[in-house]
Design an enzyme around this catalytic site. Structure first.
Site, PDB file in Angstrom:
ATOM      1  N   ASP A  14       0.789  -1.204   0.039  1.00 47.02           N
ATOM      2  CA  ASP A  14       0.184  -0.062   0.031  1.00 47.02           C
ATOM      3  C   ASP A  14       0.905   1.369  -0.069  1.00 47.02           C
ATOM      4  OD1 ASP A  14      -2.821   1.556   0.395  1.00 47.02           O
ATOM      5  OD2 ASP A  14      -1.668   2.068   2.219  1.00 47.02           O
ATOM      6  N   ALA A  16       3.701   1.704  -1.326  1.00 45.90           N
ATOM      7  CA  ALA A  16       4.243   1.886  -2.823  1.00 45.90           C
ATOM      8  C   ALA A  16       3.193   2.293  -3.641  1.00 45.90           C
ATOM      9  CB  ALA A  16       4.610   0.659  -3.513  1.00 45.90           C
ATOM     10  N   LEU A  74       8.455  -4.761   0.612  1.00 44.25           N
ATOM     11  CA  LEU A  74       7.891  -6.272   0.952  1.00 44.25           C
ATOM     12  C   LEU A  74       7.694  -6.111   2.423  1.00 44.25           C
ATOM     13  CD1 LEU A  74      10.506  -8.414  -1.125  1.00 44.25           C
ATOM     14  CD2 LEU A  74       8.076  -8.168  -1.436  1.00 44.25           C
ATOM     15  N   LYS A  97      11.221   1.154   5.964  1.00 42.11           N
ATOM     16  CA  LYS A  97      11.610   0.905   7.155  1.00 42.11           C
ATOM     17  C   LYS A  97      10.884  -0.249   7.767  1.00 42.11           C
ATOM     18  CE  LYS A  97       7.612   2.239   8.745  1.00 42.11           C
ATOM     19  NZ  LYS A  97       6.670   1.496   9.281  1.00 42.11           N
ATOM     20  N   TYR A 235      -6.428   7.943  16.417  1.00 37.01           N
ATOM     21  CA  TYR A 235      -5.311   8.277  15.481  1.00 37.01           C
ATOM     22  C   TYR A 235      -4.454   9.693  16.032  1.00 37.01           C
ATOM     23  CZ  TYR A 235      -2.170   9.768  11.691  1.00 37.01           C
ATOM     24  OH  TYR A 235      -1.017  10.135  10.945  1.00 37.01           O
TER      25      TYR A 235
END
Length: 333
Positions: A14, A16, A74, A97, A235
Site C-alpha cells: 500500500d 508503494a 515487501l 523501514k 489516530y
C-alpha cells in the site's frame, strides 16, 4: 547508467501505491521500469497505473537489464534477504523501514552494500520533512530555553483482521511499524546516542504480535525521551520538545501530504504562537536524495549510522520489554 535512475519495485504494498510510486512520477531523474509481485492481478494493476512492466517473480526482476536500483516494499521479514540479493546483483537499494528486523541483520546488510559499493538507504521519509528543520531552528533561536524533555507518540485505530502488521512471521508488530518513527524523532531532537532506561510491549496472545508499547530513554546531556505507540488507539502522531522556558509541539509528524503546511505550536511564559511550517514533498525529497547518491553525489554514511543506531535501540526495547511485558487481553463481548 541512463540519465534517469531506472527503478525496479519489489512488492505491491500500500505504501508503494499511495506514496512512493506517485512520488517517483513527481521526481525528476527517477522512473519506474518494472514492478514485481506474487499476486498477478495486483501486480498488473500496479504496472498499468505506473506505466511499468509487470513481473511475477522477485528474482526475475533482479535479472532484468533495465534496472539500476530497487525499491523494496515487501513485508519486514523479507527485507534482509531481498536487499542482499539486490545488492549482490549490482543494484542500489531503497528499502522500506525498518531496514531489517534486527540489529545483526542490519549490520550484515550495510556491510554487504559497502563491499559491493552500492547505495543502501532505509526509507524513513518522515525525517526528511522540512518541518523538523524549522523546529531545530526555533530551538537554536532559544525559543524554549534549554531542552529538558522530549516526547513522541504515534497511534492508529485497529486494522482489518489479517493485515500483515498482525503477522509475527512477516515481522509485524507496532514497534517496527510505528514505534520506529518515535525513536528516530527522539534520536534527532534528544540526541543520537540515547540509552534505553525502560520499555514495555503489550502483545496480543492470539497473534504474538506487539500491539502497543512505550519506552523511556535518556541522553548523556540529561534529556529524557518518552515514546508511546499503538495499533488500538485514536489516530495521533506528534511530538513535543519541553524546555526550561517553553515548549514546541508538532501536531503531524509522519504522514504529511505534500501540499500540507504542518502546524507547530510554540508556548512560552503562558502564551502560545502558531507557526505554519513550509509544505514539503517528503517522499519525493527522499527519492531525489537516493537518486543523487546512486550518481555519486553525497555520502551514505550519515543516514546509515542513524539506521544502525535505531536498529540497536529497537533490539534493546524488545529485550527490555521481554521480561516485563504484559499480555494484551481481548475485551470480552
Amino acid at each position: 547508467m541512463s540519465a534517469d535512475v531506472r527503478l525496479g519495485v519489489l512488492g505491491c504494498a500500500d505504501i508503494a501505491w499511495r506514496r512512493m510510486l506517485p512520488a517517483a512520477e513527481r521526481t525528476p531523474g527517477v522512473c519506474v521500469t518494472a514492478v514485481a509481485g506474487r499476486d498477478q492481478r495486483r501486480t498488473a494493476r500496479f504496472a498499468e497505473r505506473f506505466s511499468a512492466a509487470a513481473v511475477h517473480d522477485y528474482g526475475e526482476l533482479l535479472q532484468r537489464s533495465d534496472i539500476d536500483a530497487v525499491y523494496i516494499a515487501l513485508p519486514n521479514s523479507l527485507h534482509h534477504e531481498w536487499a542482499c540479493r539486490a545488492v549482490q546483483s549490482g543494484r542500489h537499494v531503497l528499502v522500506e523501514k525498518p531496514m531489517t528486523c534486527c540489529y545483526r541483520h542490519t549490520v550484515e546488510l550495510i556491510a554487504q552494500a559497502r563491499a559491493n559499493r552500492r547505495v543502501l538507504m532505509e526509507n524513513v521519509t518522515a525525517q526528511r520533512h522540512t518541518q523538523h528543520e524549522e523546529v531545530e531552528l526555533l530551538v537554536a533561536e532559544g525559543r524554549i530555553g534549554t531542552l529538558r524533555s522530549f516526547s513522541a507518540h504515534f497511534g492508529i485505530p485497529p486494522l482489518p483482521a489479517g493485515n500483515i502488521r498482525y503477522r509475527s512471521d512477516l515481522g509485524g508488530g507496532v514497534l517496527l511499524d510505528l514505534g520506529i518513527y518515535t525513536l528516530r524523532a527522539a534520536m534527532r531532537f534528544a540526541g543520537p546516542r540515547l540509552a534505553l532506561r525502560g520499555a514495555v510491549l503489550r502483545t496480543d496472545p492470539a497473534t504474538g504480535v506487539d500491539m502497543s508499547g512505550a519506552a523511556l530513554l535518556a541522553s548523556s546531556e540529561g534529556v529524557d525521551a518518552h515514546l508511546s505507540f499503538g495499533f488500538d488507539h485514536d489516530y495521533a502522531c506528534g511530538y513535543t520538545l519541553w524546555g526550561s522556558q517553553g515548549s514546541i509541539r508538532a501536531e503531524r509528524a509522519v504522514s504529511v501530504p505534500a501540499d500540507t503546511r504542518p502546524v507547530l505550536t510554540v508556548s512560552r511564559k503562558g502564551e502560545s504562537e502558531t507557526v505554519l511550517a513550509a509544505a514539503c514533498d517528503q517522499d519525493s525529497v527522499t527519492l531525489a536524495e537516493f537518486a543523487d547518491q546512486t550518481r555519486g553525489r553525497g555520502a551514505a554514511a550519515a543516514h546509515q549510522v542513524a539506521t544502525l543506531r535505531s536498529a540497536r535501540l529497537l533490539d534493546a526495547v524488545r529485550t527490555a520489554a521481554r521480561t516485563g511485558a504484559a499480555p494484551l487481553h481481548r475485551r470480552q463481548p
